[in-house]
Design a protein around this motif. Structure first.
Motif, PDB file in Angstrom:
ATOM      1  N   CYS A 265       0.912  -1.361   0.161  1.00 37.40           N
ATOM      2  CA  CYS A 265       0.052   0.192   0.068  1.00 37.40           C
ATOM      3  C   CYS A 265       1.126   1.215   0.008  1.00 37.40           C
ATOM      4  N   THR A 266       1.739   1.185   1.056  1.00 37.49           N
ATOM      5  CA  THR A 266       2.628   2.523   0.728  1.00 37.49           C
ATOM      6  C   THR A 266       3.183   2.555  -0.593  1.00 37.49           C
TER       7      THR A 266
ATOM      8  N   THR B 243       0.406  14.167  -3.539  1.00 39.78           N
ATOM      9  CA  THR B 243       1.115  13.088  -3.196  1.00 39.78           C
ATOM     10  C   THR B 243       2.553  13.256  -2.791  1.00 39.78           C
TER      11      THR B 243
ATOM     12  N   THR C 131       1.673   8.911   8.357  1.00 35.68           N
ATOM     13  CA  THR C 131       1.271   9.977   7.305  1.00 35.68           C
ATOM     14  C   THR C 131      -0.432   9.530   6.974  1.00 35.68           C
ATOM     15  N   LYS C 132      -0.288   8.214   6.473  1.00 42.88           N
ATOM     16  CA  LYS C 132      -1.581   7.499   6.297  1.00 42.88           C
ATOM     17  C   LYS C 132      -2.638   7.799   7.292  1.00 42.88           C
TER      18      LYS C 132
ATOM     19  N   GLU D 212       0.759   3.937  -2.843  1.00 49.19           N
ATOM     20  CA  GLU D 212       0.403   5.545  -2.438  1.00 49.19           C
ATOM     21  C   GLU D 212       1.668   6.270  -2.852  1.00 49.19           C
TER      22      GLU D 212
ATOM     23  N   ARG E 239      -3.687  11.342   7.651  1.00 46.12           N
ATOM     24  CA  ARG E 239      -4.495  11.681   6.436  1.00 46.12           C
ATOM     25  C   ARG E 239      -5.999  11.671   6.545  1.00 46.12           C
TER      26      ARG E 239
ATOM     27  N   LYS F 298       5.657   6.768   6.702  1.00 47.37           N
ATOM     28  CA  LYS F 298       4.255   6.557   5.941  1.00 47.37           C
ATOM     29  C   LYS F 298       3.179   6.070   6.553  1.00 47.37           C
ATOM     30  N   LYS F 299       3.326   5.233   7.646  1.00 47.80           N
ATOM     31  CA  LYS F 299       2.316   4.706   8.336  1.00 47.80           C
ATOM     32  C   LYS F 299       1.708   5.875   8.923  1.00 47.80           C
TER      33      LYS F 299
END
Length: 551
Positions: A26-27, A472, A108-109, A30, A112, A105-106
């Motif tokens: 997923c990252t 992004t 950030t996800k 993304e 969001r 990233k985690k």
DNA sequence: GTAGGGTTAG
């Protein structure tokens, strides 16, 4: 079962099979750039194995598209070359599973998502099972510095796990972030917390941020008050802090109050050249040429000799009046007084000439400087590129840009921003994106001003796919997506017939806790009215009534 | 953070 197989992601060779966890996948998806030649056979779901295969024909993107319109088929094939290069460099699982990267990233996800309250942000972060580190927090504060709820949430969450208080510098970043979002009650609360932590936690830096943020929000009396009460926070009320408040007021279009404060304190705290220069600058920005001059006279009366900054400020004031004869006289006077103009002085003069359509005279300044062997810097070159492009000489501008490395001048963010802006103004989409990519490969960090012209151009060209890629890209590069960005998008999309998209961005802004400018609502409503989209109009009007949660 | 990047269209 938590592993899945992926093939040919982002330009990887088909024969090279990599194992990725769901999260890595997923990252990767993304963060992947646009138009990867892949097809997701099965949409990713938690704990579901994912199979990815190369699409045999044109690149197809089938992922997460709720709205077909958002994902226009690609034409920007050159991004793909980039992946080919990455592949050659051996870009594989080890690179993408770098731990701190994954953590960032985690988080950030998580951030969001839309949150009602600060507590719910902290809760979500607790659930993420990420272990915070000081560097992760620093990165997130930067990435979300336009989004106080996320930034403050990360701060609280991390501090509660770290077992020690953050450094004063980290607190200062938080103060600045809350001030930027005009959360002044919270900002003062944090200042008080800092006072309680111990002596020397609040420094002149902290108070400078407080004063400047209040000033920027137009709360001039509050900012003056902060200066008057500064010793309550353990910071000395001296010339340094006086100069901060004077400079802040002068910059925020309240040079009159700056002058009042100077007069009030001049006996208690004798001014220096810095004080007068800030005042001169304020008068100049207020287009009060006479006051710029009298302030300089007053400086002399105090026995302080005007320096190169004073003269440059005066020259800038005459440049605003387009009085270039007087500018020449002042340049001579500087030489005579043994205070010769420097690169900044000349940049201002050249820039002003260029803006006044006196491009030839502007270029003469350039020639003169070259002839004298002056060391030109990046800001000078940016100005040169800007005025050339403004004069319609984009080719010459590009030439100057290309020549910089040969002359030993490094191209920095500002240079790239200027060039990108110029190219975007001439709607050269490919060139503009190539420049952004070049920044990436050369390691030059983009900032908001890098993306603004690109985003505007995408709105104009209705390039929704590129737009979402850019957003992004921004976040991945720690450029925070804030109200300024939303405002730009809403306006741009509205003006170019992408009303539905404008609405969803407006909605997104509200949900993220921003308070959109009235003009944003007005513009959307007028356009919806025009198009007879009453359903959507009602929705937007309801949106206006949503009161943002303050904590 | 004492002086130099341009912003909202028609």
């Amino acid at each position: 079962m938590n592993r899945c197989f992926a093939r040919s992601i982002a330009g990887f060779n088909v024969n090279k099979v990599c194992k990725l966890s769901c999260i890595s996948f997923c990252t990767l998806i993304e963060s992947s750039k646009i138009d990867d030649p892949i097809e997701v056979i099965k949409p990713p779901k938690d704990d579901d194995p994912i199979v990815v295969a190369e699409s045999p024909e044109i690149p197809i993107w089938v992922k997460i598209s709720e709205n077909e319109d958002d994902f226009v088929l690609p034409s920007l094939s050159y991004w793909i070359d980039n992946y080919k290069r990455n592949e050659a460099k051996g870009y594989d699982e080890t690179t993408i599973s770098n731990k701190s990267d994954i953590d960032a990233k985690k988080i950030t996800k998580v951030l969001r998502e839309r949150f009602e309250s600060l507590d719910s942000v902290v809760q979500a972060l607790n659930d993420s099972r990420v272990t915070p580190s000081e560097s992760l927090v620093a990165q997130m504060l930067k990435r979300f510095d336009n989004n106080w709820k996320s930034a403050y949430g990360v701060f609280i969450w991390a501090e509660s796990h770290m077992g020690a208080k953050f450094s004063p510098a980290m607190y200062d970043v938080l103060i600045d972030c809350l001030g930027k979002s005009k959360k002044f009650d919270l900002m003062w609360e944090v200042v008080k917390q800092m006072v309680d932590i111990g002596e020397n936690y609040v420094t002149i830096n902290t108070m400078a941020k407080v004063i400047r943020r209040l000033g920027k929000a137009g709360m001039h009396e509050d900012s003056i008050d902060a200066f008057r009460r500064i010793e309550e926070f353990g910071v000395k009320r001296d010339l340094l802090t006086l100069n901060v408040v004077i400079d802040s007021l002068a910059k925020e279009k309240n040079v009159e109050r700056a002058n009042d404060i100077y007069l009030e304190f001049k006996d208690e705290i004798p001014p220096n050249s810095h004080t007068f220069n800030s005042l001169m600058h304020g008068w100049s920005k207020a287009r009060q040429l006479g006051k710029v001059q009298t302030t300089m006279d007053e400086m002399r009366e105090h026995g302080i000799c005007p320096d190169v900054i004073s003269y440059t400020t005066l020259i800038e004031a005459y440049c605003c009046e387009k009085d270039f004869r007087k500018v020449d006289l002042l340049l001579e006077e500087m030489q005579e007084k043994g205070c010769p103009p420097n690169i900044i002085t000349y940049t201002i003069v050249m820039h002003a000439l260029g803006k006044s359509k006196e491009i030839d005279k502007a270029l003469k300044v350039y020639d003169k400087m070259k002839a004298r062997g002056c060391v030109l810097d990046t800001s000078f070159y940016s100005s040169l590129i800007y005025i050339l492009s403004k004069a319609g000489r984009l080719k010459d501008a590009r030439e100057v840009f290309d020549e910089m490395p040969e002359r030993g001048i490094k191209r920095d963010t500002q240079t790239y921003n200027t060039m990108i802006t110029s190219v975007c103004k001439h709607t050269q989409e490919e060139e503009a994106l190539k420049l952004l990519r070049e920044m990436e490969t050369k390691g030059v960090n983009p900032d908001f001003d890098t993306y603004a012209p690109l985003l505007k151009m995408c709105c104009k060209l209705k390039r929704m796919k590129v737009l979402s890629f850019l957003l992004t890209h921004m976040s991945d590069n720690n450029v925070s997506v804030g109200l300024g960005t939303y405002s730009l998008l809403v306006r741009g999309l509205c003006m170019n017939g992408k009303l539905k998209h404008a609405c969803s961005f407006l909605e997104d802004a509200v949900m993220k806790g921003f308070i959109p400018y009235d003009t944003m609502f007005k513009m959307v409503e007028t356009e919806l009215e025009k198009e007879g989209m009453s359903e959507e109009k009602k929705r937007i009007q309801e949106l206006k009534l949503i009161q943002p949660n303050t904590c």
